[in-house]
Design a protein around this motif. Structure first.
Motif, PDB file in Angstrom:
ATOM      1  N   GLU A  63       0.827  -1.204  -0.120  1.00 24.42           N
ATOM      2  CA  GLU A  63      -0.006   0.159   0.082  1.00 24.42           C
ATOM      3  C   GLU A  63       0.991   1.217   0.005  1.00 24.42           C
ATOM      4  OE1 GLU A  63      -3.335  -0.058   2.440  1.00 24.42           O
ATOM      5  OE2 GLU A  63      -4.434  -1.193   0.873  1.00 24.42           O
ATOM      6  N   ARG A  66       0.286   1.237  -3.967  1.00 27.97           N
ATOM      7  CA  ARG A  66      -0.845   1.465  -4.316  1.00 27.97           C
ATOM      8  C   ARG A  66      -1.861   0.718  -3.319  1.00 27.97           C
ATOM      9  NH1 ARG A  66      -4.402  -2.485  -6.653  1.00 27.97           N
ATOM     10  NH2 ARG A  66      -3.420  -4.197  -7.444  1.00 27.97           N
ATOM     11  N   SER A  69      -7.529  -2.653  -4.057  1.00 29.35           N
ATOM     12  CA  SER A  69      -8.808  -2.177  -4.469  1.00 29.35           C
ATOM     13  C   SER A  69     -10.009  -2.937  -4.045  1.00 29.35           C
ATOM     14  CB  SER A  69      -8.663  -1.962  -6.031  1.00 29.35           C
ATOM     15  OG  SER A  69      -8.325  -3.381  -6.381  1.00 29.35           O
TER      16      SER A  69
END
Ligand code: SF4
Length: 529
Positions: A63, A66, A69
Motif C-alpha cells: 500500500e 497502491r 482495491s
C-alpha cells in the motif's frame, strides 16, 4: 520448501500496510528518482507467499505503492497482513476494509508476535515465525474460508529451519518501484541491548540460510530487476562471525560473475571494526554501507544499556577503520536515556561533526514490549500508556519537553545543508575513494542505466539546484564532484541529503515523530491514494 498436501485452492491477497512517514524510509528522496515509491519489499509477506501451496494463486499489494482495491478484495478468499508496530493503525485499517467484504484476515510479523493484544479484530493471529502455525493457518483456510466465529491465535512452536526457507516471492512485487532490495541471511543476535526486542523475538543464537540460498536469492532479485542496492536485513550481519566469513567468498564470486552492478549493505555491531578479515572480504564483495547502532557516544550510557561491545574499540577510531574499507557508516542514535544530561545534545552534535557520518537516525528512546527496558521501566512505574500527546512511552529522567527540545535542536543542526554536505564531501574523498574499483560492465553502460542516471540528474539539478532553497550548499558540493567526474557520488549523496534536510526541517518544526518506533501515529489510517 513450501506447504504440501493441500488439494483445495484458495486465493490469497497479501497486503503490506503503508508506513507512517519516518526518517528511515527516505520518502523525500523518491521524487528525485526515476519512479521509486517505496522503501524495501517486505521479506515476511513475500516469504509466506512463496511458502503457500503451489496451486494457491497469490496477489501481493504494497500500500506504499497502491491501495488494495475493491476488485482485489473481491478476487480474494483470505487476506494476509504483516508489519511493525509503527504500522499498527494501518494494519487494523486493512482488516476493517477486508471485513467489509466478509473475508477472513490473518496477521503475522514482528508486531503481532510481540503484542497479540494490539489486534483484537483480526480472525487469525500468526504469532512467531514460519512454522507449524503457518501450516495450521493454511490447513484451516483450506478446510473453510469463511470467517471463524472467534479469533484463533496460532503460535509457532516448531519453526521451519531457515535453510529450508523458500526464496521470497520477489516476482510478485513491483521491484523497480523500491529504493532498495532486501535479503536475509540470518535471524537473531547474541547480544542483549536493553532496549532491543530482537533477542526476545528471534533468539540469541543466530539461525542461518546457506550461502547457496543467498546466491540463488540474489540471482532471483536480478531476474526481477532489482540490481542497484541489496540490503541484508539481518539483525546483525556478524552475529555469527564464522557464518559471515563463510558467506563472503560466495558474494565475491557472485559479484565477479554478475559484473559488480549491485552494491551491498547490511547492519552490524560496531565491533566489526576489530575484524579486518571480515571488512576486507566485505570490501571485495562490494559492500558499501553498514548500519551500526552506535546509540550514544557516552561510555557510561553504553554500559547502562548493556551495549559495552560498542566500546571494544574507541568509537571514532572504529568508524575511521570501517570507512577505510570503503564502507560508509550509518548510525542509530538514541536520546532520552536515563544517563542523558542537559549537555547531552551538544555532546551528540560534537560527535556528529567528528565522526563525519552523514546519516544518523536520531530517535527518542521508546520502550518496546518484550525487552529488558520494558520490564525495568514497568517495575519502576515509568512506562506511560495511552498518552497520544507524547512521542515516547518512557517517563524520562529529564523533563519531557527538555528532551524533545534537545532532539529537535540536534535534528536541526546536524542536518543543516552546509554541515551535511561537508560530511558527504569527506565520505566522497575518503570512504568512497577506498572502495573497490569495479569494472564498467555492459549492464552499467546500457541505455536503461544511463537513462536512469540522466533522469535523476535532471530531477536533482532542477528540484534542488534550481528550485531548492539550499542551492548554495548544494552547488558548492555538486561542482566539486562534477570537477572530479564523480557523478555517482554526486547523485547518491544529493538524493539522500535531500531527504535528510527536508525530514529534519519537518522534525525540528514539530511535524514529525521523535521516534521511528513511536506508537504515536500522526496520520489517520490512510490507505495509499
Ligand atoms: S546488537 Fe543490535 S540487534 Fe543485537 S541486541 Fe543489540 S541492538 Fe539488538
Amino acid at each position: 520448501m513450501r506447504a504440501e498436501g493441500i488439494e483445495t485452492v484458495r486465493h490469497i491477497l497479501c497486503v503490506f500496510p503503508r508506513y507512517t512517514s519516518s526518517f528511515g524510509t527516505f520518502e523525500y528522496a523518491y521524487p528525485l528518482t526515476d519512479g521509486v515509491q517505496a522503501f524495501m519489499p517486505p521479506q515476511g509477506l513475500l516469504l509466506i507467499a512463496a511458502y503457500l501451496p503451489a496451486n494457491w494463486p497469490v496477489r501481493f499489494i504494497d500500500e506504499n505503492i497502491r491501495a488494495a482495491s475493491a476488485e482485489d478484495f473481491r478476487w480474494a478468499e483470505a487476506v494476509f497482513v504483516s508489519g511493525m508496530h509503527i504500522q499498527r493503525q494501518q494494519m487494523n485499517d486493512i482488516c476493517r476494509r477486508a471485513h467489509a467484504f466478509d473475508l477472513p484476515v490473518a496477521i503475522g510479523g514482528p508486531s503481532v508476535s510481540a503484542c497479540p493484544d494490539y489486534y483484537p479484530s483480526f480472525d487469525y493471529l500468526h504469532v512467531g515465525e514460519l512454522g507449524d502455525a503457518t501450516d495450521d493457518l493454511i490447513a484451516r483456510l483450506a478446510r473453510d474460508p469463511s470467517r471463524p466465529a472467534q479469533q484463533a491465535v496460532l503460535r509457532t512452536a516448531d519453526r521451519v529451519d531457515m535453510s529450508d526457507f523458500p526464496i521470497p516471492a520477489y516476482e510478485l512485487a513491483e521491484t523497480r518501484k523500491y529504493l532498495l532490495a532486501s535479503i536475509q541471511y540470518s535471524s537473531g543476535c547474541p547480544y542483549q541491548c536493553e532496549f532491543c526486542d530482537i533477542p526476545g523475538l528471534y533468539g540469541r543464537n543466530p539461525r542461518l540460510k546457506t550461502p547457496q540460498q543467498i546466491i540463488a536469492e540474489l540471482d532471483k532479485l536480478r531476474e526481477c530487476g532489482m540490481t542497484d542496492t541489496v540490503y541484508f536485513v539481518d539483525d546483525n550481519f556478524i552475529g555469527n562471525r564464522k557464518a559471515a566469513l563463510d558467506l563472503l567468498p560466495h558474494l565475491v564470486e557472485w559479484q565477479k560473475r554478475t559484473g559488480y552492478v549491485t552494491r551491498l549493505a547490511c547492519e552490524a555491531t560496531l565491533n566489526i571494526a576489530k575484524r579486518p578479515e571480515i571488512l576486507e572480504k566485505m570490501r571485495e564483495a562490494y559492500f558499501v554501507t553498514v548500519f551500526c547502532g552506535i546509540e550514544t557516544p557516552d561510555p557510561e550510557a553504553l554500559k547502562a544499556m548493556q551495549k559495552d561491545h560498542n566500546m571494544m574499540v574507541p568509537i571514532l577510531e572504529g568508524i575511521h577503520t570501517i570507512n577505510g574499507y570503503g564502507l560508509e557508516v550509518v548510525s542509530g542514535i538514541i536520546m532520552g536515556l536515563d544517563t542523558d544530561k542537559p549537555e547531552t545534545g551538544n555532546a551528540l552534535l560534537a560527535f556528529v561533526d567528528e565522526s563525519k557520518i552523514p546519516l544518523l537516525t536520531i530517535n527518542l528512546l521508546q520502550a518496546l514490549p518484550k525487552t529488558p527496558l520494558w520490564d525495568r521501566l514497568e517495575r519502576e512505574g515509568r512506562l506511560i500508556h495511552d498518552d497520544d500527546s507524547r512521542d515516547s512511552n518512557v517517563d524520562f529522567r529529564l523533563p519531557y519537553e527538555q528532551v524533545v527540545r534537545s532532539w529537535r535542536k540536534c535534528m536541526e543542526v546536524a542536518y543543516e545543508p552546509e554541515k551535511l554536505f561537508a560530511r558527504y564531501q569527506y565520505q566522497c574523498d575518503y570512504t568512497y575513494a577506498n572502495r573497490l574499483k569495479v569494472p564498467v560492465s555492459p549492464e552499467m553502460k546500457s541505455w536503461a542505466n544511463i537513462r536512469r542516471g540522466l533522469v535523476m540528474m535532471r530531477n536533482i539539478f532542477w528540484k534542488v539546484g534550481v528550485l531548492g532553497d539550499y542551492k548554495k550548499a548544494f552547488w558548492k558540493f555538486a561542482l566539486g564532484r562534477l570537477r572530479r567526474g564523480d557523478f555517482e557520488g554526486l547523485l547518491g549523496s544529493a538524493m539522500i541529503a535531500h531527504h535528510l534536510i527536508m525530514f529534519a526541517r519537518a522534525a525540528s518544526g514539530g511535524q514529525q515523530n521523535a521516534s521511528n518506533y513511536s506508537i504515536r501515529l500522526r496520520e489517520a489510517s490512510v490507505p495509499a491514494e
